[in-house]
Design a protein around this motif. Structure first.
Motif, PDB file in Angstrom:
ATOM      1  N   VAL A 238       0.854  -1.186   0.000  1.00  0.00           N
ATOM      2  CA  VAL A 238       0.000   0.000   0.000  1.00  0.00           C
ATOM      3  C   VAL A 238       0.891   1.237   0.000  1.00  0.00           C
ATOM      4  CG1 VAL A 238      -1.747   1.311   1.253  1.00  0.00           C
ATOM      5  CG2 VAL A 238      -1.833  -1.203   1.252  1.00  0.00           C
ATOM      6  N   LEU A 239       0.597   2.164  -0.914  1.00  0.00           N
ATOM      7  CA  LEU A 239       1.313   3.427  -0.986  1.00  0.00           C
ATOM      8  C   LEU A 239       0.382   4.568  -0.571  1.00  0.00           C
ATOM      9  CD1 LEU A 239       3.180   3.099  -4.417  1.00  0.00           C
ATOM     10  CD2 LEU A 239       4.071   2.599  -2.145  1.00  0.00           C
ATOM     11  N   ARG A 240       0.943   5.545   0.158  1.00  0.00           N
ATOM     12  CA  ARG A 240       0.171   6.723   0.562  1.00  0.00           C
ATOM     13  C   ARG A 240       0.659   7.943  -0.217  1.00  0.00           C
ATOM     14  NH1 ARG A 240       1.339   7.249   6.049  1.00  0.00           N
ATOM     15  NH2 ARG A 240      -0.565   6.134   6.661  1.00  0.00           N
ATOM     16  N   PHE A 241      -0.294   8.737  -0.707  1.00  0.00           N
ATOM     17  CA  PHE A 241       0.012   9.969  -1.423  1.00  0.00           C
ATOM     18  C   PHE A 241      -0.750  11.119  -0.768  1.00  0.00           C
ATOM     19  CE2 PHE A 241       0.689   6.582  -4.428  1.00  0.00           C
ATOM     20  CZ  PHE A 241       1.785   6.982  -5.186  1.00  0.00           C
ATOM     21  N   HIS A 242      -0.065  12.224  -0.483  1.00  0.00           N
ATOM     22  CA  HIS A 242      -0.747  13.412   0.009  1.00  0.00           C
ATOM     23  C   HIS A 242      -1.417  14.118  -1.174  1.00  0.00           C
ATOM     24  CE1 HIS A 242       0.519  13.378   4.209  1.00  0.00           C
ATOM     25  NE2 HIS A 242       1.635  12.816   3.769  1.00  0.00           N
ATOM     26  N   ASP A 243      -2.326  15.014  -0.868  1.00  0.00           N
ATOM     27  CA  ASP A 243      -3.133  15.616  -1.919  1.00  0.00           C
ATOM     28  C   ASP A 243      -2.296  16.350  -2.961  1.00  0.00           C
ATOM     29  OD1 ASP A 243      -5.936  15.897  -2.730  1.00  0.00           O
ATOM     30  OD2 ASP A 243      -5.543  18.051  -2.552  1.00  0.00           O
ATOM     31  N   ASP A 244      -1.178  16.961  -2.532  1.00  0.00           N
ATOM     32  CA  ASP A 244      -0.342  17.689  -3.491  1.00  0.00           C
ATOM     33  C   ASP A 244       0.469  16.748  -4.384  1.00  0.00           C
ATOM     34  OD1 ASP A 244       1.366  16.760  -1.571  1.00  0.00           O
ATOM     35  OD2 ASP A 244       2.353  18.683  -1.175  1.00  0.00           O
ATOM     36  N   SER A 245       0.423  15.440  -4.094  1.00  0.00           N
ATOM     37  CA  SER A 245       1.094  14.441  -4.934  1.00  0.00           C
ATOM     38  C   SER A 245       0.098  13.541  -5.652  1.00  0.00           C
ATOM     39  CB  SER A 245       2.036  13.584  -4.081  1.00  0.00           C
ATOM     40  OG  SER A 245       3.071  14.360  -3.520  1.00  0.00           O
ATOM     41  N   ARG A 246      -1.148  13.931  -5.604  1.00  0.00           N
ATOM     42  CA  ARG A 246      -2.194  13.114  -6.219  1.00  0.00           C
ATOM     43  C   ARG A 246      -1.941  12.909  -7.710  1.00  0.00           C
ATOM     44  NH1 ARG A 246      -8.675  14.671  -6.291  1.00  0.00           N
ATOM     45  NH2 ARG A 246      -9.316  13.061  -7.789  1.00  0.00           N
ATOM     46  N   GLU A 262      -9.741   9.248   5.262  1.00  0.00           N
ATOM     47  CA  GLU A 262     -10.379  10.264   6.105  1.00  0.00           C
ATOM     48  C   GLU A 262      -9.463  11.432   6.414  1.00  0.00           C
ATOM     49  OE1 GLU A 262     -11.931   8.423   9.573  1.00  0.00           O
ATOM     50  OE2 GLU A 262     -13.482   7.268   8.511  1.00  0.00           O
ATOM     51  N   ASP A 263      -8.139  11.181   6.449  1.00  0.00           N
ATOM     52  CA  ASP A 263      -7.201  12.263   6.781  1.00  0.00           C
ATOM     53  C   ASP A 263      -6.843  13.119   5.569  1.00  0.00           C
ATOM     54  OD1 ASP A 263      -5.675  10.508   5.329  1.00  0.00           O
ATOM     55  OD2 ASP A 263      -4.136  10.198   6.865  1.00  0.00           O
ATOM     56  N   GLY A 264      -7.494  12.888   4.431  1.00  0.00           N
ATOM     57  CA  GLY A 264      -7.246  13.701   3.241  1.00  0.00           C
ATOM     58  C   GLY A 264      -6.185  13.154   2.305  1.00  0.00           C
ATOM     59  N   THR A 265      -5.550  12.047   2.687  1.00  0.00           N
ATOM     60  CA  THR A 265      -4.550  11.433   1.808  1.00  0.00           C
ATOM     61  C   THR A 265      -5.231  10.439   0.878  1.00  0.00           C
ATOM     62  OG1 THR A 265      -4.048   9.648   3.385  1.00  0.00           O
ATOM     63  CG2 THR A 265      -2.767  11.700   3.566  1.00  0.00           C
ATOM     64  N   TRP A 266      -4.421   9.887  -0.016  1.00  0.00           N
ATOM     65  CA  TRP A 266      -4.910   8.891  -0.966  1.00  0.00           C
ATOM     66  C   TRP A 266      -4.038   7.646  -0.854  1.00  0.00           C
ATOM     67  CZ3 TRP A 266      -9.122  10.129  -4.080  1.00  0.00           C
ATOM     68  CH2 TRP A 266      -9.494  11.483  -4.077  1.00  0.00           C
ATOM     69  N   GLN A 267      -4.637   6.476  -0.992  1.00  0.00           N
ATOM     70  CA  GLN A 267      -3.879   5.224  -0.932  1.00  0.00           C
ATOM     71  C   GLN A 267      -4.098   4.407  -2.193  1.00  0.00           C
ATOM     72  OE1 GLN A 267      -4.371   2.893   2.614  1.00  0.00           O
ATOM     73  NE2 GLN A 267      -3.482   4.464   3.947  1.00  0.00           N
ATOM     74  N   VAL A 268      -3.034   3.705  -2.582  1.00  0.00           N
ATOM     75  CA  VAL A 268      -3.072   2.807  -3.736  1.00  0.00           C
ATOM     76  C   VAL A 268      -2.599   1.441  -3.271  1.00  0.00           C
ATOM     77  CG1 VAL A 268      -2.094   2.278  -5.995  1.00  0.00           C
ATOM     78  CG2 VAL A 268      -2.675   4.644  -5.414  1.00  0.00           C
ATOM     79  N   LYS A 269      -3.368   0.416  -3.541  1.00  0.00           N
ATOM     80  CA  LYS A 269      -2.989  -0.947  -3.180  1.00  0.00           C
ATOM     81  C   LYS A 269      -2.690  -1.731  -4.457  1.00  0.00           C
ATOM     82  CE  LYS A 269      -5.192  -3.073   0.095  1.00  0.00           C
ATOM     83  NZ  LYS A 269      -6.235  -3.819   0.863  1.00  0.00           N
ATOM     84  N   LYS A 270      -1.476  -2.303  -4.524  1.00  0.00           N
ATOM     85  CA  LYS A 270      -1.054  -3.070  -5.694  1.00  0.00           C
ATOM     86  C   LYS A 270      -0.356  -4.346  -5.251  1.00  0.00           C
ATOM     87  CE  LYS A 270      -1.363  -1.813  -9.382  1.00  0.00           C
ATOM     88  NZ  LYS A 270      -2.484  -1.949 -10.364  1.00  0.00           N
ATOM     89  N   ALA A 271      -0.113  -5.249  -6.195  1.00  0.00           N
ATOM     90  CA  ALA A 271       0.632  -6.476  -5.928  1.00  0.00           C
ATOM     91  C   ALA A 271       1.580  -6.736  -7.091  1.00  0.00           C
ATOM     92  CB  ALA A 271      -0.309  -7.652  -5.730  1.00  0.00           C
ATOM     93  N   TYR A 272       2.885  -6.686  -6.810  1.00  0.00           N
ATOM     94  CA  TYR A 272       3.908  -6.965  -7.812  1.00  0.00           C
ATOM     95  C   TYR A 272       4.878  -7.991  -7.244  1.00  0.00           C
ATOM     96  CZ  TYR A 272       2.508  -2.643 -10.259  1.00  0.00           C
ATOM     97  OH  TYR A 272       1.815  -1.676 -10.926  1.00  0.00           O
TER      98      TYR A 272
END
Length: 318
Positions: A238-246, A262-272
Motif C-alpha cells: 500500500v502506498l500513501r500519497f498526500h493531496d499535493d502528490s495526487r 479520512e485524513d485527506g490522503t490517498w492510498q493505492v494498493k497493488k501487488a507486484y
C-alpha cells in the motif's frame, strides 16, 4: 513485421499476374524460405496462391480469383493504416511506408478526405522520449533473425544486476508495459525466457547458426500475460500519497486505483513481484509516495533512501 509483409504480398499479387519468390525476398529483405512460409500462411487464410514451375514461372493468384473489395470496408482500412502508423513510431521501416501508401490508394476518391481524417485522429506513439535509433536497430536486427531463424547472442543485465552472456533462439517481439521484449529460447537454460531490449548489449546475429522454430508454451502465447514470472510470489503493498502528490499517483496507477482516506490522503494498493525492479520503482516516486504496508518493504525503502541521502551529504563535505 510479418503482418505488414503478408498484406503487402497480397496487394502485389492482386496487381500483378505473377512474381518471383526471389524478387519478393529482395524487396522485403528476407530469405526465400521466409517468403514461401508467408505464401503458406496466405493460402491458409483462404486466398488461393499457385506456384508456376519453369523458366517463366513464379507465384500468382489462382486463375479467376479476385479479392472482394468488401472484405475490408473504408473504416477497417483506416484502422489498419492508423495501427501501422502507430507501430512505425518505434518499429518503422520502408515496408511500412509502402504498405500504408498502398492501403490508402485503394480508397475511393470520394472518401479520401474522410479517410485522411480518420487515419490522423489517433496516434499511439511507442517511441521513448530520449530517442529511438538505438532501439530501432535492435528491433530490426531481431526481426531479421526471427524471419531467418538465426541464433543471436548478447550480454544481458537482469533486474537484479546479474550480467550474463546469452545465446538464444528468438521467436517473437513483444511490446509490453512501455518496453520492447523478445521471447526467445535460451540455449543455456533450455527454456523460453523474456528479455528486455534495453537490458541487452553487444547484440549479434550468428549468420551461420540456424534453428527450427519451437512451439511456444500456451501460457507464453497470450499477449496479456505479465512480463514478470508469475510463478514467483507476489507482494501486496500500500502506498500513501498526500493531496499535493495526487497527480503522480494518477499518472502511474490511474484514478480508479486511488482510495480517498479520512485524513485527506490517498492510498493505492497493488501487488507486484518483489525484486530490484519494485524497489527502484517505488524510489523513483521520490517524496510523493510513502510505503504504508507491509512493514518489511517500508524498512527496505527507508534504508535505501537513507543510503541515498548519505551519499549526497558525503558529497557536500568533500
Amino acid at each position: 513485421m510479418k503482418l505488414e509483409r503478408l498484406l503487402s504480398i497480397i496487394i502485389l499479387l492482386l496487381n500483378r499476374r505473377m512474381v518471383q519468390a526471389k524478387d519478393l525476398a529482395e524487396q522485403f529483405e528476407v530469405s526465400t524460405r521466409t517468403i514461401y512460409r508467408d505464401i503458406e500462411a496466405i493460402n491458409g487464410a483462404g486466398i488461393p496462391i499457385v506456384t508456376y514451375q519453369g523458366t517463366n514461372g513464379g507465384i500468382g493468384l489462382a486463375e479467376g480469383y479476385r479479392l472482394d473489395r468488401n472484405v475490408l470496408n473504408n473504416d477497417e482500412l483506416a484502422a489498419i493504416v492508423t495501427a501501422l502508423r502507430s507501430i512505425s513510431t518505434s518499429y518503422g521501416n520502408e515496408q511500412h511506408a509502402r504498405l500504408m501508401e498502398k492501403m490508402s490508394s485503394v480508397v475511393p476518391p470520394a472518401y479520401a478526405e474522410e479517410f485522411q481524417h480518420k487515419t490522423n485522429r489517433v496516434l499511439i506513439d511507442y517511441s521513448p522520449w530520449d530517442g529511438i535509433e538505438r532501439l530501432r536497430s535492435k528491433l530490426q536486427l531481431l526481426n531479421d533473425a526471427i524471419d531467418r531463424c538465426l541464433v543471436v547472442k548478447f550480454i544481458y543485465s537482469n533486474a537484479e544486476g546479474e550480467v550474463t552472456d546469452r545465446i538464444v533462439e528468438p521467436h517473437i517481439l513483444i511490446f509490453k508495459g512501455k518496453s520492447w521484449y523478445v521471447k526467445a529460447y535460451c540455449v543455456a537454460k533450455e527454456q523460453f525466457r523474456l528479455f528486455k531490449l534495453h537490458r541487452m548489449k553487444a547484440l549479434e546475429v550468428d549468420a551461420e547458426r540456424t534453428f527450427t522454430r519451437r512451439e511456444l508454451p500456451s501460457q507464453e502465447q497470450a499477449a496479456d500475460k505479465s512480463s514478470h514470472d508469475t510463478s514467483q510470489q507476489m507482494t501486496e503493498f500500500v502506498l500513501r500519497f498526500h493531496d499535493d502528490s495526487r497527480h503522480v499517483a494518477e499518472e502511474w496507477f490511474g484514478i480508479e486505483e486511488m482510495m480517498p482516506m479520512e485524513d485527506g490522503t490517498w492510498q493505492v494498493k497493488k501487488a507486484y513481484r518483489e525484486d530490484e525492479w519494485l524497489y527502484s520503482f517505488i524510489l523513483s516516486l521520490s517524496h510523493h509516495a510513502e510505503v504504508v504496508e507491509p512493514p518489511h518493504l517500508r524498512e527496505i525503502i527507508a534504508h535505501r533512501a537513507e543510503q541515498i541521502a548519505k551519499k549526497y551529504r558525503n558529497n557536500e563535505t568533500t
